[in-house]
Design an enzyme around this catalytic site. Structure first.
Site, PDB file in Angstrom:
ATOM      1  N   HIS A 162      -4.463   0.487   4.938  1.00 35.18           N
ATOM      2  CA  HIS A 162      -4.948  -0.762   5.488  1.00 35.18           C
ATOM      3  C   HIS A 162      -6.381  -0.595   5.989  1.00 35.18           C
ATOM      4  O   HIS A 162      -6.926   0.504   6.013  1.00 35.18           O
ATOM      5  CB  HIS A 162      -4.024  -1.238   6.609  1.00 35.18           C
ATOM      6  CG  HIS A 162      -2.714  -1.754   6.110  1.00 35.18           C
ATOM      7  ND1 HIS A 162      -1.532  -1.072   6.276  1.00 35.18           N
ATOM      8  CD2 HIS A 162      -2.391  -2.890   5.433  1.00 35.18           C
ATOM      9  CE1 HIS A 162      -0.538  -1.760   5.734  1.00 35.18           C
ATOM     10  NE2 HIS A 162      -1.045  -2.868   5.211  1.00 35.18           N
ATOM     11  N   SER A 173       5.701  -9.545   8.253  1.00 32.55           N
ATOM     12  CA  SER A 173       4.243  -9.445   8.275  1.00 32.55           C
ATOM     13  C   SER A 173       3.651 -10.842   8.324  1.00 32.55           C
ATOM     14  O   SER A 173       4.263 -11.810   7.847  1.00 32.55           O
ATOM     15  CB  SER A 173       3.761  -8.728   7.018  1.00 32.55           C
ATOM     16  OG  SER A 173       2.376  -8.917   6.819  1.00 32.55           O
ATOM     17  N   SER A 174       2.447 -10.946   8.867  1.00 32.93           N
ATOM     18  CA  SER A 174       1.775 -12.248   8.898  1.00 32.93           C
ATOM     19  C   SER A 174       1.403 -12.743   7.508  1.00 32.93           C
ATOM     20  O   SER A 174       1.091 -13.927   7.334  1.00 32.93           O
ATOM     21  CB  SER A 174       0.510 -12.164   9.760  1.00 32.93           C
ATOM     22  OG  SER A 174      -0.386 -11.195   9.246  1.00 32.93           O
ATOM     23  N   CYS A 175       1.470 -11.870   6.495  1.00 31.80           N
ATOM     24  CA  CYS A 175       1.120 -12.305   5.132  1.00 31.80           C
ATOM     25  C   CYS A 175       2.184 -13.206   4.520  1.00 31.80           C
ATOM     26  O   CYS A 175       2.004 -13.706   3.409  1.00 31.80           O
ATOM     27  CB  CYS A 175       0.852 -11.109   4.231  1.00 31.80           C
ATOM     28  SG  CYS A 175       2.321 -10.218   3.732  1.00 31.80           S
ATOM     29  N   LYS A 224       9.256 -10.059   2.042  1.00 29.77           N
ATOM     30  CA  LYS A 224       9.413 -10.205   3.490  1.00 29.77           C
ATOM     31  C   LYS A 224       9.977 -11.584   3.857  1.00 29.77           C
ATOM     32  O   LYS A 224      10.768 -11.722   4.798  1.00 29.77           O
ATOM     33  CB  LYS A 224       8.082  -9.949   4.197  1.00 29.77           C
ATOM     34  CG  LYS A 224       7.677  -8.484   4.200  1.00 29.77           C
ATOM     35  CD  LYS A 224       8.737  -7.632   4.900  1.00 29.77           C
ATOM     36  CE  LYS A 224       8.382  -6.187   5.005  1.00 29.77           C
ATOM     37  NZ  LYS A 224       9.417  -5.386   5.686  1.00 29.77           N
ATOM     38  N   TYR A 281       4.606  -8.595  -1.933  1.00 27.91           N
ATOM     39  CA  TYR A 281       5.079  -8.083  -0.638  1.00 27.91           C
ATOM     40  C   TYR A 281       5.545  -9.237   0.243  1.00 27.91           C
ATOM     41  O   TYR A 281       6.597  -9.173   0.889  1.00 27.91           O
ATOM     42  CB  TYR A 281       3.941  -7.312   0.029  1.00 27.91           C
ATOM     43  CG  TYR A 281       4.264  -6.767   1.389  1.00 27.91           C
ATOM     44  CD1 TYR A 281       5.031  -5.621   1.543  1.00 27.91           C
ATOM     45  CD2 TYR A 281       3.776  -7.385   2.540  1.00 27.91           C
ATOM     46  CE1 TYR A 281       5.312  -5.098   2.797  1.00 27.91           C
ATOM     47  CE2 TYR A 281       4.056  -6.867   3.796  1.00 27.91           C
ATOM     48  CZ  TYR A 281       4.826  -5.733   3.921  1.00 27.91           C
ATOM     49  OH  TYR A 281       5.097  -5.230   5.167  1.00 27.91           O
TER      50      TYR A 281
END
Length: 312
Positions: free
Chosen positions: A177, A105-107, A138, A134
């Site tokens: 989301h 994920s971009s997070c 990742k 999270y």
């Protein structure tokens, strides 16, 4: 024809991957629901992979959610996502699986990363606190693939998509989301005749959105590369403010009332735009325009309401 194990095939991302595999052909797709295989059960995962011996494993299974869910259940998010990653990656190595594609994920990138965010800004400063648990899970999966590739000579690599939307999304009022949450809220407001809808935060944060079918296309593109990057961003290279997004969703659903903001609620990261020059340099481009994608997502939501299949 490679045997391709797509984990999380009942989720939005996994189901898009199954659709893309069928569209392209050339893959013997293997799936296993939670009733068949608990990805948090290490012994069960190792045994399943040893028995099935897939040629490719795509790690699309994950515990996911929006700001509220991430902030409320951080222990669940870090435990489950770490377990899924470590069980599938180590289990694949033990079973002799030559190729793994891990989806993140971009997070994973710092809260105050340069914009747009290049792959090499990873771990250069602090993460956004609301989804730190999270993100750490990742990052661990991404780093496992990188180090397994270096130490064991296996082709394990990762794709880091931006915010996703599309068919099969989760429309839970608290744990979803932003796009599915807004689709549901504006739809229900239109149906009830509400005069206004209030969105979380100031409406000023900027977000990038990628249709899940474009992500699936990117994943199979990456699987076709002989020497892919250890990890690569997948996005569209453009973003909108949350307030602009709300107006687009309102128009899509036919809601004509007022849109209000609630600055007492958290905004999250100020901006999250990916630098997608690396994947575009390999020859991939997204194909689905945002307004068309939103219209399709709303049609899917309405159809799922009619059939009772909506994840509410």
């Amino acid at each position: 024809m490679p045997k391709t194990f797509i984990t999380g095939h009942r989720g939005m991302v996994g189901s898009a991957l199954v659709r893309e595999a069928a569209r392209r052909g050339g893959h013997d797709v293997l799936t296993a629901g939670r009733d068949q295989l608990d990805l948090l059960d290490q012994q069960a995962v190792f045994a399943y992979l040893a028995e099935q011996k897939p040629d490719i494993v795509i790690v699309a299974a994950a515990k996911v959610g929006g700001i509220h869910a991430n902030a409320t259940y951080p222990a669940d998010f870090i435990y489950e996502n770490l377990g899924i990653a470590s069980n599938l990656i180590e289990g694949s190595r033990r079973a002799g699986v030559p190729r793994v594609l891990f989806l993140g994920s971009s997070c994973i990138y710092p809260k105050l990363a340069p914009q747009p965010m290049p792959e090499d800004c990873l771990l250069t400063s602090s993460l956004e606190t609301t989804n730190e648990a999270y993100a750490i899970a990742k990052i661990a999966g991404l780093k496992m693939c990188q180090h397994y590739r270096a130490q064991h000579g296996v082709l394990y690599h990762s794709a880091m998509p931006t915010n996703l939307y599309g068919p099969g999304d989760n429309y839970h009022p608290e744990n979803s989301h932003v796009i599915p949450a807004l689709i549901r809220r504006f739809h229900e407001a239109k149906e009830s005749g509400a005069e206004s809808v209030t969105i979380w935060g100031t409406g000023t944060p900027r977000r990038e959105f990628l249709h899940v079918d474009d992500l699936a296309s990117a994943c199979f593109h990456l699987l076709g590369l002989a020497d892919p990057p250890d990890w690569v961003n997948v996005g569209v290279g453009d973003d909108v403010t949350i307030l602009e997004l709300a107006r687009l969703v309102a128009a899509t659903t036919g809601f004509t009332g007022e849109i209000l903001t609630d600055p007492t609620k958290p905004d999250g990261t100020p901006r999250k735009l990916l630098d997608v020059s690396k994947i575009k340099g390999t020859g991939w481009e997204p194909a689905i325009g945002f307004e068309d994608g939103l219209a399709g997502a709303y049609r899917d939501f309405l159809a799922s309401l009619e059939t009772g299949a909506a994840r509410l």
